[in-house]
Design a protein around this motif. Structure first.
Motif, PDB file in Angstrom:
ATOM      1  N   GLN A   1      25.544   0.881 -41.223  1.00 57.56           N
ATOM      2  CA  GLN A   1      24.704   0.038 -42.061  1.00 57.56           C
ATOM      3  C   GLN A   1      23.557  -0.509 -41.237  1.00 57.56           C
ATOM      4  N   ASN A   2      22.420  -0.700 -41.885  1.00 60.81           N
ATOM      5  CA  ASN A   2      21.339  -1.445 -41.244  1.00 60.81           C
ATOM      6  C   ASN A   2      20.489  -2.123 -42.287  1.00 60.81           C
ATOM      7  N   PRO A   3      20.010  -3.317 -41.938  1.00 66.65           N
ATOM      8  CA  PRO A   3      20.285  -3.993 -40.680  1.00 66.65           C
ATOM      9  C   PRO A   3      21.686  -4.587 -40.654  1.00 66.65           C
ATOM     10  N   LEU A   4      22.135  -5.023 -39.469  1.00 65.24           N
ATOM     11  CA  LEU A   4      23.424  -5.696 -39.361  1.00 65.24           C
ATOM     12  C   LEU A   4      23.295  -7.178 -39.673  1.00 65.24           C
TER      13      LEU A   4
ATOM     14  N   LEU B   1      20.447 -10.014 -41.483  1.00 63.54           N
ATOM     15  CA  LEU B   1      19.229 -10.123 -42.277  1.00 63.54           C
ATOM     16  C   LEU B   1      19.079 -11.563 -42.739  1.00 63.54           C
TER      17      LEU B   1
ATOM     18  N   ILE C   1      19.364  -3.092 -48.140  1.00 61.17           N
ATOM     19  CA  ILE C   1      20.335  -2.770 -47.094  1.00 61.17           C
ATOM     20  C   ILE C   1      20.648  -1.273 -47.203  1.00 61.17           C
TER      21      ILE C   1
ATOM     22  N   CYS D   1      22.894   2.194 -46.070  1.00 62.27           N
ATOM     23  CA  CYS D   1      24.208   2.671 -45.632  1.00 62.27           C
ATOM     24  C   CYS D   1      24.133   4.185 -45.473  1.00 62.27           C
TER      25      CYS D   1
ATOM     26  N   THR E   1      28.384 -11.396 -46.389  1.00 59.70           N
ATOM     27  CA  THR E   1      28.363 -10.134 -45.658  1.00 59.70           C
ATOM     28  C   THR E   1      28.662  -9.014 -46.646  1.00 59.70           C
TER      29      THR E   1
ATOM     30  N   THR F   1      26.699  -5.990 -43.228  1.00 60.48           N
ATOM     31  CA  THR F   1      25.374  -6.609 -43.082  1.00 60.48           C
ATOM     32  C   THR F   1      25.513  -8.071 -43.458  1.00 60.48           C
ATOM     33  N   ARG F   2      25.268  -8.941 -42.474  1.00 62.06           N
ATOM     34  CA  ARG F   2      25.361 -10.380 -42.739  1.00 62.06           C
ATOM     35  C   ARG F   2      24.018 -10.857 -43.263  1.00 62.06           C
TER      36      ARG F   2
END
Lengths: 112, 114
Positions: free
Chosen positions: B6-9, B11, B21, B23, B86, B108-109
């Motif tokens: 996943q990115n970003p981790l 945000l 987000i 994946c 998250t 992703t938090r």
């Protein structure tokens, strides 16, 4: 409906002790799962079951055992606890691949 | 071995803004799931995507799946503080029916500031 119920919510174990994490679901789901979640990480599959009497290993099964004697219950047994087993444990169930998991509230385990 | 990234981790965004987000996953799959986790809580199922081109929407969240690109996106529209959590994507790498042995991304938090 209660959904998926896990007990206990918190537990501290000493190295070498054993314990059983309980998981019960009342939705008549055939599929049940145990995952662990380490801090800041995703979940990793420990064991799963496709029905009463049938269980199989997931990605990280070492140090754990499971049984599934009824559709409702899927306990996870930790033998000889180690610090590496400090984690949050989630039990989940599902009806089919068309559905997401229903998760329990989790058990936060610390091994010291 | 299936990898799900996943990115970003992390945000951090302002209320009212839009963001996405991503994946990505490494092997063929046409089943992808999105979950939400509030701090110290369990995970809640958000979306189940079962085929290429699938799009699901719930409120300010919209998820889509491109199996050819091995990519799913979770789009947030006009973010509000209540969406702070998250978010995890998870992939089922096994064809056919049976148990979903999901492989999860790292999460992703998302923090939404007033």
């Amino acid at each position: 409906n209660a959904g998926v119920t896990q007990t206990p919510k918190f537990r501290i174990l000493k190295i070498g002790q054993s314990m059983t994490l309980q998981c019960t679901q009342d939705m008549n789901h055939n599929y049940m799962y145990w995952y662990r979640q380490d801090p800041g990480m995703g979940l990793k599959l420990i064991y799963y079951s496709v029905g009463a009497g049938i269980t199989d290993k997931g990605e990280v099964p070492n140090g754990y055992n499971v049984s599934r004697s009824t559709t409702e219950d899927f306990p996870l047994r930790l033998e000889l606890a180690a610090p590496s087993q400090t984690s949050v444990y989630f039990c989940a169930s599902s009806y089919s691949k068309a559905d997401g998991y229903t998760f329990g509230s989790g058990t936060r385990l610390t091994v010291v | 071995e299936l990898k799900v990234e996943q990115n970003p981790l992390f945000l951090s965004m302002q209320e009212g803004k839009n963001y996405t987000i991503y994946c990505n996953y490494s092997t063929t799959s046409d089943r992808l799931y999105w979950y939400r986790q509030d701090p110290g809580k369990s995970l809640e199922s958000l979306f189940v995507l079962l085929s290429n081109g699938a799009v699901k929407q719930e409120g300010r969240l919209m998820a889509s799946l491109d199996t050819k690109a091995r990519l799913s996106t979770l789009h947030i529209t006009a973010a509000v503080h209540d969406l702070s959590a998250t978010y995890f994507c998870a992939v089922d790498p096994y064809r056919g029916q049976g148990a979903q042995k999901l492989v999860f991304g790292q999460g992703t938090r998302l923090t939404i500031n007033p």
